[in-house]
Motif scaffolding. Sequence first.
Motif, PDB file in Angstrom:
ATOM      1  N   UNK A  70      18.383  -0.270  -6.780  1.00 62.09           N
ATOM      2  CA  UNK A  70      18.687   1.059  -7.318  1.00 62.09           C
ATOM      3  C   UNK A  70      17.653   2.088  -6.852  1.00 62.09           C
ATOM      4  N   UNK A  71      16.363   1.712  -6.878  1.00 63.50           N
ATOM      5  CA  UNK A  71      15.305   2.671  -6.534  1.00 63.50           C
ATOM      6  C   UNK A  71      15.268   2.943  -5.036  1.00 63.50           C
ATOM      7  N   UNK A  72      15.288   1.858  -4.240  1.00 67.47           N
ATOM      8  CA  UNK A  72      15.324   1.992  -2.780  1.00 67.47           C
ATOM      9  C   UNK A  72      16.729   1.630  -2.322  1.00 67.47           C
ATOM     10  N   UNK A  73      17.619   2.638  -2.264  1.00 66.39           N
ATOM     11  CA  UNK A  73      19.027   2.388  -1.980  1.00 66.39           C
ATOM     12  C   UNK A  73      19.264   2.012  -0.515  1.00 66.39           C
ATOM     13  N   UNK A  74      18.426   2.525   0.403  1.00 70.76           N
ATOM     14  CA  UNK A  74      18.631   2.241   1.825  1.00 70.76           C
ATOM     15  C   UNK A  74      18.220   0.807   2.151  1.00 70.76           C
ATOM     16  N   UNK A  75      19.042   0.079   2.902  1.00 70.03           N
ATOM     17  CA  UNK A  75      18.710  -1.315   3.252  1.00 70.03           C
ATOM     18  C   UNK A  75      17.398  -1.453   4.024  1.00 70.03           C
ATOM     19  N   UNK A  76      17.050  -0.428   4.829  1.00 71.13           N
ATOM     20  CA  UNK A  76      15.809  -0.487   5.606  1.00 71.13           C
ATOM     21  C   UNK A  76      14.599  -0.552   4.674  1.00 71.13           C
ATOM     22  N   UNK A  77      14.621   0.231   3.602  1.00 71.65           N
ATOM     23  CA  UNK A  77      13.507   0.242   2.658  1.00 71.65           C
ATOM     24  C   UNK A  77      13.422  -1.083   1.905  1.00 71.65           C
ATOM     25  N   UNK A  78      14.570  -1.678   1.584  1.00 71.70           N
ATOM     26  CA  UNK A  78      14.577  -2.980   0.914  1.00 71.70           C
ATOM     27  C   UNK A  78      14.025  -4.056   1.846  1.00 71.70           C
ATOM     28  N   UNK A  82      10.716  -6.691   1.453  1.00 72.35           N
ATOM     29  CA  UNK A  82      10.840  -8.157   1.551  1.00 72.35           C
ATOM     30  C   UNK A  82       9.939  -8.767   2.623  1.00 72.35           C
ATOM     31  N   UNK A  83       9.440  -7.957   3.565  1.00 72.89           N
ATOM     32  CA  UNK A  83       8.666  -8.472   4.697  1.00 72.89           C
ATOM     33  C   UNK A  83       7.470  -9.343   4.298  1.00 72.89           C
ATOM     34  N   UNK A 106      10.173   6.648   1.860  1.00 78.65           N
ATOM     35  CA  UNK A 106       9.649   5.817   2.940  1.00 78.65           C
ATOM     36  C   UNK A 106       8.178   5.476   2.706  1.00 78.65           C
ATOM     37  N   UNK A 107       7.396   6.480   2.341  1.00 75.07           N
ATOM     38  CA  UNK A 107       5.982   6.249   2.047  1.00 75.07           C
ATOM     39  C   UNK A 107       5.803   5.351   0.841  1.00 75.07           C
ATOM     40  N   UNK A 108       6.670   5.509  -0.162  1.00 71.27           N
ATOM     41  CA  UNK A 108       6.584   4.675  -1.354  1.00 71.27           C
ATOM     42  C   UNK A 108       6.911   3.217  -1.031  1.00 71.27           C
ATOM     43  N   UNK A 110       6.432   1.756   1.847  1.00 67.81           N
ATOM     44  CA  UNK A 110       5.259   1.253   2.558  1.00 67.81           C
ATOM     45  C   UNK A 110       4.101   0.959   1.620  1.00 67.81           C
ATOM     46  N   UNK A 111       3.938   1.797   0.585  1.00 65.90           N
ATOM     47  CA  UNK A 111       2.861   1.584  -0.384  1.00 65.90           C
ATOM     48  C   UNK A 111       3.102   0.320  -1.194  1.00 65.90           C
ATOM     49  N   UNK A 112       4.352   0.089  -1.606  1.00 69.91           N
ATOM     50  CA  UNK A 112       4.674  -1.127  -2.371  1.00 69.91           C
ATOM     51  C   UNK A 112       4.473  -2.357  -1.484  1.00 69.91           C
ATOM     52  N   UNK A 113       4.874  -2.263  -0.210  1.00 68.13           N
ATOM     53  CA  UNK A 113       4.681  -3.382   0.726  1.00 68.13           C
ATOM     54  C   UNK A 113       3.193  -3.710   0.867  1.00 68.13           C
TER      55      UNK A 113
END
Length: 163
Positions: A70-78, A82-83, A106-108, A110-113
Motif C-alpha cells: 500500500x505504501x510503496x505501490x510501484x513494483x520497483x520500490x517493492x 526486498x533486495x 524513491x528516497x524513502x 532507499x532509506x528503508x533498504x
Amino acid sequence: MADQVNSLEELGTVAEGDAAVAEMPETPREPVRDELGRSYATGKRKDAVARVWIKPGSGKVEVNGKEMNKYFARPVLQMILRQPFEVAGVEDQFDVMATVKGGGLSGQAGAVKHGVSKALQLYDPSLRSALKAAGFLTRDSRVVERKKYGRRKARRSFQFSKR
C-alpha cells in the motif's frame, strides 16, 4: 640513531615484527538485539530518514503503519525493499517495522533498504559480508545540489539576451 637499519636482513626482521603486530585476531561481532529480540537501525537516502526494526517472523513489512504494497505501490520500490533479504538469503524470515520521514517515495524506499541492511547485519553478523559486497551498508551520499544566486537552478543560467 640506534634504531637505524643497516642491511636488508635487518629490514626483513623489522618488517616481520611489524607484521606480527598487524595480524591481531579480529574479535567476532556480537549480535545487537533489544529485550524484545529486535534489531534497530537508521537508514538514510537523499532527504529521507528511516527508522527500522526487524525481528524474526513471516516476512511482513510495515512502513508508517501501512503494508509495503500500500505504501510503496510501484513494483520497483517493492523490489528495492526486498533486495537485502534476497542477497542475505533470508526471504520471509524477518518482520520489518519502519517509520520514514522526508524526501519522496524513491528516497524513502532507499532509506528503508539501507536501514534493513544495517539491521540485518546487527541481528546476524554473519550476513555482513554478503550485504557489504552488494554495497547495501554504504550510505548513498548523493543529494540534491543547492540553488546558487544569480542562477535559475543549481547550474542553469538565465537565458542570455543580446538586446
